[in-house]
Design a protein around this motif. Structure first.
Motif, PDB file in Angstrom:
ATOM      1  N   MET A 173       0.739  -1.210  -0.074  1.00  0.00           N
ATOM      2  CA  MET A 173      -0.048  -0.118   0.115  1.00  0.00           C
ATOM      3  C   MET A 173       0.971   1.280  -0.132  1.00  0.00           C
ATOM      4  N   VAL A 174       0.494   2.412  -0.525  1.00  0.00           N
ATOM      5  CA  VAL A 174       0.952   3.575  -0.629  1.00  0.00           C
ATOM      6  C   VAL A 174       0.954   4.333   0.620  1.00  0.00           C
ATOM      7  N   GLN A 175       1.920   4.715   1.265  1.00  0.00           N
ATOM      8  CA  GLN A 175       2.003   5.298   2.649  1.00  0.00           C
ATOM      9  C   GLN A 175       2.137   6.720   2.214  1.00  0.00           C
ATOM     10  N   SER A 176       0.635   7.467   2.167  1.00  0.00           N
ATOM     11  CA  SER A 176       0.846   9.031   2.039  1.00  0.00           C
ATOM     12  C   SER A 176       1.008   9.821   3.114  1.00  0.00           C
ATOM     13  N   ARG A 177       1.979  10.782   2.585  1.00  0.00           N
ATOM     14  CA  ARG A 177       2.625  12.035   3.601  1.00  0.00           C
ATOM     15  C   ARG A 177       1.476  12.936   3.646  1.00  0.00           C
ATOM     16  N   SER A 178       1.582  13.449   4.730  1.00  0.00           N
ATOM     17  CA  SER A 178       0.419  14.823   5.284  1.00  0.00           C
ATOM     18  C   SER A 178       1.085  15.959   4.411  1.00  0.00           C
ATOM     19  N   GLY A 179      -0.222  16.666   4.341  1.00  0.00           N
ATOM     20  CA  GLY A 179       0.133  18.292   3.754  1.00  0.00           C
ATOM     21  C   GLY A 179       0.462  18.267   2.262  1.00  0.00           C
TER      22      GLY A 179
ATOM     23  N   LEU B  11       4.744  12.470  -5.289  1.00  0.00           N
ATOM     24  CA  LEU B  11       4.531  12.219  -6.762  1.00  0.00           C
ATOM     25  C   LEU B  11       5.922  11.909  -7.489  1.00  0.00           C
ATOM     26  N   PHE B  12       6.994  12.026  -6.692  1.00  0.00           N
ATOM     27  CA  PHE B  12       8.280  11.802  -7.111  1.00  0.00           C
ATOM     28  C   PHE B  12       8.965  10.402  -6.242  1.00  0.00           C
ATOM     29  N   ASN B  13       8.553  10.383  -5.137  1.00  0.00           N
ATOM     30  CA  ASN B  13       9.139   9.588  -4.379  1.00  0.00           C
ATOM     31  C   ASN B  13       8.103   8.815  -3.331  1.00  0.00           C
TER      32      ASN B  13
END
Length: 335
Positions: A15-21, A29-31
């Motif tokens: 699963m993609v671990q999304s960062r906040s903000g 988008l890049f890393n």
């Protein structure tokens, strides 16, 4: 040959671990960062031909993921799996001819054509010979009582009518193994009873193996002698319903009202040696909880009736629903 043989069956999802903000979204988008979720965690499961097994657990326990691996929809991350002698994912074409699947929330029938035409299409899909199909379908139509609406489109059927047709569709090719996922969801009591009776019949007549997943535990009590319980991707119980009641149910309870009020001590003396726990519930009212299989209700009462006058007796037993609720509330460590 086992109907289902799984050893160390595991399924992980990345699963993609999304960062906040906004800045975190831009960096994603890049890393991208990922985390691994283990939905099914090294399950061992063996089901013999002709068994009816209940497969239960809370939402998110891993039931659906397991079923998708067993039916070949998902490929396991690790472990050994054979269903009817096949690898469900890699030998899919041969494998699907040996199973039937009924999902309570999804249909395998064509929505806008008559039920009869759906059956004919499925007959061709499974390459069922004409003579075999006619004889078998006549039996299904009779037992499921679906003859009166075979010429109606599926979209015009009630939920109960559609579920009976779904069962017939799943059994057109006489599969050795039937997967049922919430087969009685949303149905009234009478329709549920008819479907349960039918499932018992096909199990007895054809030796069809059934794996049943449901939140309606009355289905489990009516159909299954064995239950497999899942929690957080792991099997926490695999055994008989009776044993489940003994292990988790707290045993039977005898509720007594006596003619006279007795202290607990002399009553406990009269049942010394039996696996029972006495509790005083009020004046002249007592509870006797049976905590072991070796002590029965009749043995407890035979010890008492020659010494005390019993005014009223009530025997209670934990339902499967009570037991399952207790397991998930208190945790597996109490087993």
């Amino acid at each position: 040959m086992k109907s289902i043989e799984a050893k160390g069956l595991t399924k992980e999802f990345r699963m993609v671990q999304s960062r906040s903000g906004l800045a975190g979204a831009f960096r994603d988008l890049f890393n991208r960062q990922y985390r691994t979720i283990r939905a099914v965690d090294e399950i061992d499961l063996t089901i013999e031909p002709g068994e009816i097994v209940g497969y239960i657990g809370e939402n998110g326990a891993g039931k659906s993921t397991t079923i998708k691996m067993l039916t070949g929809i998902l490929e396991p991350t690790a472990g050994h799996l054979r269903v009817n002698g096949y690898d469900p994912h890699r030998e899919r074409e041969k494998f699907v001819r040996t199973i039937g699947v009924v999902f309570g929330q999804r249909s395998q029938l064509w929505w806008d054509i008559a039920v009869r035409e759906s059956f004919r299409l499925l007959k061709k899909l499974y390459r069922v010979p004409d003579d075999v199909h006619e004889c078998h379908m006549n039996r299904l139509v009779e037992v499921l009582d679906i003859g009166s609406f075979l010429d109606q489109p599926v979209r015009k059927l009630s939920l109960g009518q559609r579920m009976r047709c779904e069962l017939a569709a799943a059994l057109i090719h006489q599969p050795r193994l039937l997967f049922l996922d919430e087969p009685t969801i949303g149905l009234d009591v009478l329709v549920k009873e008819n479907i349960r009776r039918f499932l018992k019949q096909i199990n007895q007549e054809y030796g069809t193996t059934v794996l049943l997943t449901t939140h309606d535990l009355s289905d489990i009590e009516a159909l299954c002698s064995r239950v497999v319980m899942l929690d957080k991707g792991r099997v926490i119980y695999d055994g008989g319903l009776k044993e489940l009641s003994v292990q988790w149910g707290g045993g039977q309870r005898i509720l007594l009202e006596l003619e006279e009020d007795w202290p607990l001590l002399p009553l406990e003396e009269k049942t010394r040696g039996l696996s029972v726990v006495w509790t005083k519930e009020g004046e002249r009212r007592y509870q006797v909880r049976l905590t072991g299989q070796e002590s029965g209700v009749s043995e407890v009462l035979s010890r008492l009736v020659s010494h005390v006058t019993v005014k009223e007796i009530r025997i209670e037993e934990s339902t499967t629903e009570d037991i399952v609720r207790r397991i998930y509330r208190e945790g597996v460590h109490h087993a």
